[in-house]
Enzyme design. Sequence first.
Site, PDB file in Angstrom:
ATOM      1  N   SER A 207       0.844  -1.203   0.000  1.00  0.00           N
ATOM      2  CA  SER A 207       0.000   0.000   0.000  1.00  0.00           C
ATOM      3  C   SER A 207       0.883   1.258   0.000  1.00  0.00           C
ATOM      4  O   SER A 207       1.707   1.418  -0.893  1.00  0.00           O
ATOM      5  CB  SER A 207      -0.960  -0.031   1.194  1.00  0.00           C
TER       6      SER A 207
ATOM      7  N   ASP B  38     -16.526 -17.572 -11.152  1.00  0.00           N
ATOM      8  CA  ASP B  38     -15.658 -18.508 -10.435  1.00  0.00           C
ATOM      9  C   ASP B  38     -15.047 -19.560 -11.372  1.00  0.00           C
ATOM     10  O   ASP B  38     -13.822 -19.745 -11.430  1.00  0.00           O
ATOM     11  CB  ASP B  38     -16.485 -19.165  -9.318  1.00  0.00           C
TER      12      ASP B  38
ATOM     13  N   ASP C 169     -11.986 -19.765 -14.546  1.00  0.00           N
ATOM     14  CA  ASP C 169     -10.559 -20.096 -14.420  1.00  0.00           C
ATOM     15  C   ASP C 169     -10.330 -21.605 -14.393  1.00  0.00           C
ATOM     16  O   ASP C 169      -9.212 -22.069 -14.159  1.00  0.00           O
ATOM     17  CB  ASP C 169      -9.972 -19.444 -13.161  1.00  0.00           C
TER      18      ASP C 169
ATOM     19  N   ASP D 179     -13.956 -22.889  -6.977  1.00  0.00           N
ATOM     20  CA  ASP D 179     -13.483 -22.820  -5.590  1.00  0.00           C
ATOM     21  C   ASP D 179     -13.911 -21.517  -4.909  1.00  0.00           C
ATOM     22  O   ASP D 179     -13.428 -21.181  -3.830  1.00  0.00           O
ATOM     23  CB  ASP D 179     -11.949 -22.940  -5.558  1.00  0.00           C
TER      24      ASP D 179
ATOM     25  N   VAL E  23     -13.194 -18.648  -5.939  1.00  0.00           N
ATOM     26  CA  VAL E  23     -12.189 -17.622  -6.196  1.00  0.00           C
ATOM     27  C   VAL E  23     -12.230 -17.247  -7.678  1.00  0.00           C
ATOM     28  O   VAL E  23     -12.151 -18.129  -8.543  1.00  0.00           O
ATOM     29  CB  VAL E  23     -10.768 -18.113  -5.827  1.00  0.00           C
TER      30      VAL E  23
ATOM     31  N   ASP F 101      -8.704  -6.035  -5.029  1.00  0.00           N
ATOM     32  CA  ASP F 101      -8.392  -4.825  -4.258  1.00  0.00           C
ATOM     33  C   ASP F 101      -9.459  -3.773  -4.547  1.00  0.00           C
ATOM     34  O   ASP F 101      -9.715  -3.455  -5.708  1.00  0.00           O
ATOM     35  CB  ASP F 101      -7.003  -4.318  -4.684  1.00  0.00           C
TER      36      ASP F 101
ATOM     37  N   HIS G  19      -7.099  -5.629  -0.460  1.00  0.00           N
ATOM     38  CA  HIS G  19      -6.020  -4.657  -0.389  1.00  0.00           C
ATOM     39  C   HIS G  19      -5.021  -5.015   0.716  1.00  0.00           C
ATOM     40  O   HIS G  19      -5.288  -4.786   1.889  1.00  0.00           O
ATOM     41  CB  HIS G  19      -6.576  -3.254  -0.162  1.00  0.00           C
TER      42      HIS G  19
HETATM   43 CA    CA Z   1     -12.228 -20.255  -9.463  1.00  0.00          CA
END
Ligand code: CA
Length: 572
Positions: free
Chosen positions: A190, A257, A260, A264, A266, A439, A485
Amino acid sequence: MIGILAPLLIGAASATSLSKTCTKDFIKSNLPTSDDKIPLGITIDDSSITANTYRNYSVTDATFWENVNIDFCEVSFAYSHDNQDDRIVVEYWMPLAENFQNRFLATGGAAYQISNGSGGADMSGGVAYGAVTGLTDGGLPYWGSTDFDDVAIGEMTAIGKVFTKNYFGLSSSASKRSSDKVYTYYMGCSEGGREGMSQVQKSPDLYDGIIAGAPAMRYGQQQVNHIAPPIQIQAIGHYPPSCVFDTVINATINACDKLDGKADGVVSRTDLCLLKFNVSSMIGKSYSCAASSESSLGLGYGKRKRADSSTTPAQNGTISAKDIEVIQDLLTGLKDSNGDRVYLPFQPAAGFGDTTTYDSDTDSWGIESPNSNGEWITKFLHWQNVSSLVMTDVTNDNLKAWMIEGMNKYMDSLQTTLPDLTPFLDNGGKLLHYHGEADTSIPTTGSIRYHESVRKIMYPNLSFEEGNKKLNEWYRLYLIPGAAHCAINSEQPNAGFPRDNFNHMIKWVEDDITPVTINATVQSGSKEGEVQDVCTWPSRPYYKDGKLVCQENESSVKAMLWELPAYKMPVY
Ligand SMILES: [Ca+2]
Ligand SMILES: *[C@@H]1O[C@H](CO)[C@@H](O)[C@H](O)[C@H]1NC(C)=O
Ligand SMILES: *[C@@H]1O[C@H](CO)[C@@H](O)[C@H](O)[C@H]1NC(C)=O
Ligand SMILES: *[C@@H]1O[C@H](CO)[C@@H](O)[C@H](O)[C@H]1NC(C)=O
Ligand SMILES: *[C@@H]1O[C@H](CO)[C@@H](O)[C@H](O)[C@H]1NC(C)=O
Ligand SMILES: *[C@@H]1O[C@H](CO)[C@@H](O)[C@H](O)[C@H]1NC(C)=O
Ligand SMILES: *[C@@H]1O[C@H](CO)[C@@H](O)[C@H](O)[C@H]1NC(C)=O
Ligand SMILES: *[C@@H]1O[C@H](CO)[C@@H](O)[C@H](O)[C@H]1NC(C)=O
Ligand SMILES: *[C@@H]1O[C@H](CO)[C@@H](O)[C@H](O)[C@H]1NC(C)=O
Ligand SMILES: *[C@@H]1O[C@H](CO)[C@@H](O)[C@H](O)[C@H]1NC(C)=O
């Protein structure tokens, strides 16, 4: 060269002799003198020395580090500059002689602090790797200070390197590694990341390796951008309730999600999310949220929250076209009244920064005014002693003007985007730059923009591909999937955050092992402890049969490079 491994150092600290070396007298006799290579015009006040022994000091659950248990000597002293009525305090944590690895780590700040941004965790983390670690108060009290003096960090490092050599007797013939080389590093996130970039740009010959996380480097734009979402909402004149934003974020995470290749929770491919998920598909969907109260997180690490403590009522309804117009505008960044982009948005699935707040007096939604995130404008641009900005009549064009004003006013200091890093490269420096892809304080693509600026300035005749190949030899950028962040992200708990960056940097500098990927450690949820690999930009992560592939794709790269046509001069 003969490596003498036994910690038999002349006049140096050891486990048994900390009682001898962690004393004011020993420190005093090893302070840098005018014969040493410290910056000119500095006088150390040897009456200011403090020395304290810490044994079995432990730090656990630090975002940026594995758990540590360390013994060290905490040293501090003050110095002043000729012809200036100043006093700067530096602090160094000295490992035991048998643990010392000829390393020095300078650490950075956060928000408006010049140092100690990690609350002391970086200091301990460095000692655990056998590094003397240092911080500075920049001449101001540690807390609530508004000093950003890049010079102070460089001085702390320059003085610290000499002090380290003297303290451990490195110049003497009996030194441990039979070399007086002190590998010198910097680490911060930061504001601390911005300071790291300032060291790369302004003190290129001091460091072997610099780790800069989510740097607040394009400061003129960055600080104004903290109030861009609410002003953009005000400009449209439609104020969606908070539940609409939360519902859209959740739906975005759900929709993106799997892009990718791994379900998961993410979103590792926010580029594909931008390309493939059209938020217009949310029009007509219902939303419902229970009443809640949330409190301030202010300017620190993590997800940005409203600056005050507020209570939101239970909400329900149907997402409207106007709601989505607002969200589309936020997802494409601040534009001026000509429609030209002025600054960068946060990534889809990340969040929107500050948006709307509920006013119980009028039972309606609006933006927070006055807003304490406008402090940069009142204090640093307008020199007013006022902590928050009245937002009522502020327009998108005002934000643009303030971004340009701040960029120009602080071009030599806080803007910190000089793109010619030739001196750092020529000195053999390595730069590890990382940024969370979720972020919502500092846009992720701002880091990509700087990386691109350096590539174009330093390798103007090479293609994107060839230029990045050259750049990756010494300056590597990693986008951390799902990370907030300088912090983990409660909305994507299975996302990792880098805990081994210093180790990667040490191996890169000292053993020439390139960090092709870096580690990110999951720090919450059911996968806590799992270590994930993070790809180097411009390659992007994809999971094929559960295995990570770092792949390059032109449309993905394009989705993360925003033009900023609102400026006539270059914005690096
Ligand atoms: Ca994923
Ligand atoms: C050091 O501290 C840890 C806890 O942080 C404790 O378990 C351990 O016993 C301590 N060791 C000594 C030698 O005091
Ligand atoms: C650094 O932060 C820690 C945690 O807040 C605090 O205890 C310590 O005193 C700080 N050190 C300095 C030198 O400000
Ligand atoms: C979004 O998801 C989080 C966690 O998955 C949940 O706690 C929250 O209630 C959801 N919010 C909405 C508005 O759906
Ligand atoms: C998103 O969907 C809307 C409505 O169907 C459409 O008008 C718009 O062009 C789409 N946007 C993109 C980027 O595809
Ligand atoms: C929606 O909110 C209104 C008042 O805000 C309330 O009367 C109604 O019961 C709520 N409906 C649902 C399904 O929660
Ligand atoms: C700035 O305002 C604060 C709080 O209102 C006050 O305490 C302080 O003295 C003011 N500083 C100056 C330099 O006027
Ligand atoms: C790039 O090419 C131009 C024109 O051929 C040449 O003048 C310049 O020196 C080159 N720059 C670099 C950094 O190689
Ligand atoms: C990365 O994580 C792996 C697995 O935990 C570990 O073996 C390796 O040492 C780590 N790399 C660095 C540089 O710390
Ligand atoms: C790049 O990504 C786009 C979007 O996912 C995809 O359509 C295209 O096939 C990819 N190109 C390559 C060369 O992988």
